[in-house]
Every structure is written in C-alpha cells, then in structure tokens.
Design a protein around this motif. Structure first.
Motif, PDB file in Angstrom:
ATOM      1  N   GLN A   1      27.646 -29.837 -78.994  1.00 23.55           N
ATOM      2  CA  GLN A   1      26.639 -30.387 -77.641  1.00 23.55           C
ATOM      3  C   GLN A   1      25.537 -29.094 -77.514  1.00 23.55           C
ATOM      4  N   LEU A   2      24.553 -30.061 -77.169  1.00 23.60           N
ATOM      5  CA  LEU A   2      23.709 -28.691 -76.562  1.00 23.60           C
ATOM      6  C   LEU A   2      23.313 -28.890 -75.258  1.00 23.60           C
ATOM      7  N   ILE A   3      23.275 -28.092 -74.211  1.00 23.31           N
ATOM      8  CA  ILE A   3      23.011 -28.034 -72.921  1.00 23.31           C
ATOM      9  C   ILE A   3      21.562 -27.215 -72.317  1.00 23.31           C
ATOM     10  N   PRO A   4      20.729 -27.589 -72.298  1.00 19.54           N
ATOM     11  CA  PRO A   4      19.240 -27.788 -71.931  1.00 19.54           C
ATOM     12  C   PRO A   4      19.557 -26.562 -70.670  1.00 19.54           C
ATOM     13  N   ALA A   5      19.242 -24.887 -71.307  1.00 21.50           N
ATOM     14  CA  ALA A   5      19.248 -23.939 -69.697  1.00 21.50           C
ATOM     15  C   ALA A   5      18.176 -22.957 -70.311  1.00 21.50           C
ATOM     16  N   SER A   6      17.643 -22.719 -69.256  1.00 21.71           N
ATOM     17  CA  SER A   6      16.728 -21.409 -69.331  1.00 21.71           C
ATOM     18  C   SER A   6      17.801 -20.156 -69.863  1.00 21.71           C
ATOM     19  N   VAL A   7      17.085 -19.311 -69.968  1.00 24.09           N
ATOM     20  CA  VAL A   7      17.459 -18.075 -70.034  1.00 24.09           C
ATOM     21  C   VAL A   7      18.530 -17.491 -69.087  1.00 24.09           C
ATOM     22  N   GLY A   8      17.655 -17.590 -67.611  1.00 23.50           N
ATOM     23  CA  GLY A   8      18.393 -17.191 -66.936  1.00 23.50           C
ATOM     24  C   GLY A   8      19.898 -18.154 -66.356  1.00 23.50           C
ATOM     25  N   GLY A   9      19.262 -19.155 -67.166  1.00 22.73           N
ATOM     26  CA  GLY A   9      20.243 -20.492 -66.040  1.00 22.73           C
ATOM     27  C   GLY A   9      21.414 -20.271 -67.183  1.00 22.73           C
ATOM     28  N   ALA A  10      20.870 -19.826 -67.987  1.00 19.80           N
ATOM     29  CA  ALA A  10      21.798 -20.636 -69.512  1.00 19.80           C
ATOM     30  C   ALA A  10      23.816 -19.973 -68.905  1.00 19.80           C
ATOM     31  N   LEU A  11      24.464 -18.769 -68.575  1.00 13.94           N
ATOM     32  CA  LEU A  11      25.198 -17.826 -68.157  1.00 13.94           C
ATOM     33  C   LEU A  11      25.967 -18.984 -67.247  1.00 13.94           C
ATOM     34  N   ASP A  12      25.272 -19.171 -65.999  1.00 11.19           N
ATOM     35  CA  ASP A  12      26.265 -20.934 -65.435  1.00 11.19           C
ATOM     36  C   ASP A  12      26.245 -21.293 -66.019  1.00 11.19           C
ATOM     37  N   ALA A  13      25.525 -22.400 -66.570  1.00 10.63           N
ATOM     38  CA  ALA A  13      25.941 -23.833 -67.532  1.00 10.63           C
ATOM     39  C   ALA A  13      27.403 -23.319 -67.950  1.00 10.63           C
ATOM     40  N   ALA A  14      26.687 -22.495 -68.921  1.00 12.11           N
ATOM     41  CA  ALA A  14      28.319 -22.015 -69.989  1.00 12.11           C
ATOM     42  C   ALA A  14      29.157 -21.942 -68.642  1.00 12.11           C
ATOM     43  N   GLU A  15      29.541 -21.595 -68.120  1.00 13.89           N
ATOM     44  CA  GLU A  15      30.606 -21.777 -67.235  1.00 13.89           C
ATOM     45  C   GLU A  15      30.862 -23.330 -66.161  1.00 13.89           C
ATOM     46  N   GLU A  16      29.848 -23.925 -66.258  1.00 16.70           N
ATOM     47  CA  GLU A  16      29.892 -25.378 -65.503  1.00 16.70           C
ATOM     48  C   GLU A  16      30.187 -26.068 -66.655  1.00 16.70           C
ATOM     49  N   ALA A  17      30.124 -25.861 -67.948  1.00 20.00           N
ATOM     50  CA  ALA A  17      30.851 -26.322 -69.069  1.00 20.00           C
ATOM     51  C   ALA A  17      32.681 -26.017 -69.109  1.00 20.00           C
ATOM     52  N   VAL A  18      32.407 -24.665 -69.198  1.00 25.74           N
ATOM     53  CA  VAL A  18      34.309 -24.206 -69.406  1.00 25.74           C
ATOM     54  C   VAL A  18      34.603 -24.998 -67.725  1.00 25.74           C
ATOM     55  N   ASP A  19      34.521 -24.898 -66.960  1.00 21.46           N
ATOM     56  CA  ASP A  19      35.411 -25.642 -65.390  1.00 21.46           C
ATOM     57  C   ASP A  19      35.129 -27.135 -65.854  1.00 21.46           C
ATOM     58  N   LEU A  20      34.390 -27.515 -66.493  1.00 22.44           N
ATOM     59  CA  LEU A  20      35.198 -29.411 -67.161  1.00 22.44           C
ATOM     60  C   LEU A  20      36.020 -29.063 -67.508  1.00 22.44           C
ATOM     61  N   LEU A  21      35.349 -28.113 -69.504  1.00 19.47           N
ATOM     62  CA  LEU A  21      37.059 -27.928 -69.753  1.00 19.47           C
ATOM     63  C   LEU A  21      38.574 -27.989 -69.254  1.00 19.47           C
ATOM     64  N   LEU A  22      38.119 -27.188 -68.411  1.00 16.65           N
ATOM     65  CA  LEU A  22      39.744 -27.166 -67.884  1.00 16.65           C
ATOM     66  C   LEU A  22      39.988 -27.990 -66.886  1.00 16.65           C
ATOM     67  N   GLU A  23      39.090 -28.694 -66.433  1.00 19.24           N
ATOM     68  CA  GLU A  23      39.805 -30.019 -65.315  1.00 19.24           C
ATOM     69  C   GLU A  23      39.808 -31.109 -66.349  1.00 19.24           C
ATOM     70  N   SER A  24      39.682 -31.245 -67.809  1.00 18.93           N
ATOM     71  CA  SER A  24      40.014 -32.537 -67.361  1.00 18.93           C
ATOM     72  C   SER A  24      41.144 -32.076 -68.557  1.00 18.93           C
ATOM     73  N   GLY A  25      41.503 -31.344 -69.169  1.00 16.84           N
ATOM     74  CA  GLY A  25      42.600 -31.060 -69.389  1.00 16.84           C
ATOM     75  C   GLY A  25      42.735 -29.820 -70.257  1.00 16.84           C
ATOM     76  N   ARG A  26      41.673 -28.700 -70.956  1.00 18.43           N
ATOM     77  CA  ARG A  26      41.542 -28.384 -71.655  1.00 18.43           C
ATOM     78  C   ARG A  26      42.150 -27.338 -71.417  1.00 18.43           C
ATOM     79  N   ALA A  27      43.257 -26.424 -72.112  1.00 21.01           N
ATOM     80  CA  ALA A  27      44.480 -25.180 -71.999  1.00 21.01           C
ATOM     81  C   ALA A  27      42.707 -24.031 -72.201  1.00 21.01           C
TER      82      ALA A  27
END
Length: 206
Positions: free
Chosen positions: A82-108
């Motif tokens: 899964q590719l989430i387009p993001a700028s160099v400056g926004g890539a870390l924020d996008a990664a954290e959002e992805a992690v939050d969504l994974l955890l919220e959807s039940g991922r350990a």
C-alpha cells in the motif's frame, strides 16, 4: 417547615447517546499509550489529533498486491503493498496515521514495525538514549509498535505489517531499505512518501 417537592422526576434520556466525533473502524484498544513502556518524560509526542488527509485504511482491502494472486496464503515474499503519497516533510505524519488506523482496526501493537529513512522517530531517539541493548530488547519483546532507522533494517525482525516513512535521504538508503522492508513484512507493507521514488526503489529490488 420544608415541603419536599415531589413532582414528576425528570431523568436524562437513557437511550440517547451523543454521536461520536468521528467514526472509528474498531476498538481503540492500544492506540493511545503507543508505544512501549512508560519512561520518565514523554516517550513520543501525543498521537496527532488532526488528520490532515485521511490515509486509506491500511487493512486488507484497497491495497495493491504486487504480482501475487488476490488470496495471499503463505506468500511471505509478496506481501500486499500500500502506497500513501506524502511529501518528505509529511511522510512521518502519514506513517503515524497509518499506524493509528491499524491499531484502531484491531491490529496488535506487536504486529507493527515502522522504519524511517531520514530523521528518526522521536520514540526511537528517546529509547536509544538509554542504550542500544535496552532499545533492541524492546523489539525482541514484540509487544509494542517498534520504530527503527531504515539504515538498521538488517537488524529489524519480520513482523506482519511494516510501515516505511520515506522522510529523507531518498538515495541509497531508500533503494536498499525498501526491498528489505518488503521481505520483513509478512502480510502488509505500507510505504509513505514520493510514489516515483518508492516505485523505482522497489523495482530495483525485484
């Protein structure tokens, strides 16, 4: 003399619940105290309350499989990508959002490894201040989200989900780290960054 006013008692309507501020795909579970053991001082900034751009939910569904059949049983070398387009400056924020969504959807939490190609995640920088042995021991414990520098991807252990933030050094580190990250991802690889850089790095690693 006081008279007790006995009139009809008005109780708040029990059946009416206030609508949730935003729909969440599952129990919030371990998303809040992420990651790791409590240590003196903030281990990482509070999870971002703002969601500037809703990242596509990184769960089996609208992901792009890499030349693999739709059913991915036991295809360790070909996780969903899964590719989430993001700028160099926004890539870390996008990664954290992805992690939050994974955890919220039940991922350990222990299912998730996050790699950064540029500046380290604040949690990793904080934990490394206590020494490398203690830092890598948390990866071995496998009970929390683990953040690591992409330059140390060879020391990272395989996990079901690997999230890569291409937040800098779009050269050799990215070209070397992305193919290894794909090998470390047992089920799902999420990469946040410039699509052209990501595709060329993954293509070179095939």
């Amino acid at each position: 003399m006081h008279e007790s006013a006995q009139g009809p008692r008005v109780t708040p309507a029990a059946g009416r619940t206030a609508p949730t501020p935003r729909p969440v795909p599952g129990p919030r579970s371990a998303a809040t105290p992420r990651p790791g053991r409590p240590v003196p001082g903030p281990a990482r900034p509070a999870p971002p309350a703002q969601r500037a751009h809703p990242a596509p939910a990184p769960v089996p569904g609208p992901a792009t499989p890499r030349s693999a059949p739709a059913g991915r049983p036991e295809n360790r070398s070909a996780p969903q990508l899964q590719l989430i387009p993001a700028s160099v400056g926004g890539a870390l924020d996008a990664a954290e959002e992805a992690v939050d969504l994974l955890l919220e959807s039940g991922r350990a939490p222990g299912d998730i490894l996050v790699l950064t190609t540029g500046e380290q995640h604040p949690w990793a920088a904080h934990e490394l201040s206590f020494g490398e042995a203690a830092y890598w021991a948390q990866q071995d414990a496998g009970d929390d989200v683990f953040f690591a520098d992409a330059s140390a991807v060879d020391r990272a252990k395989a996990r079901p989900v690997v999230v890569v933030a291409v937040n800098g050094d779009a050269g050799e580190t990215v070209a070397r780290a992305l193919p290894v990250a794909r090998d470390r991802a047992a089920a799902l690889l999420i990469v946040c960054g410039d699509p052209q850089t990501i595709n060329s790095a993954l293509g070179a690693g095939v």
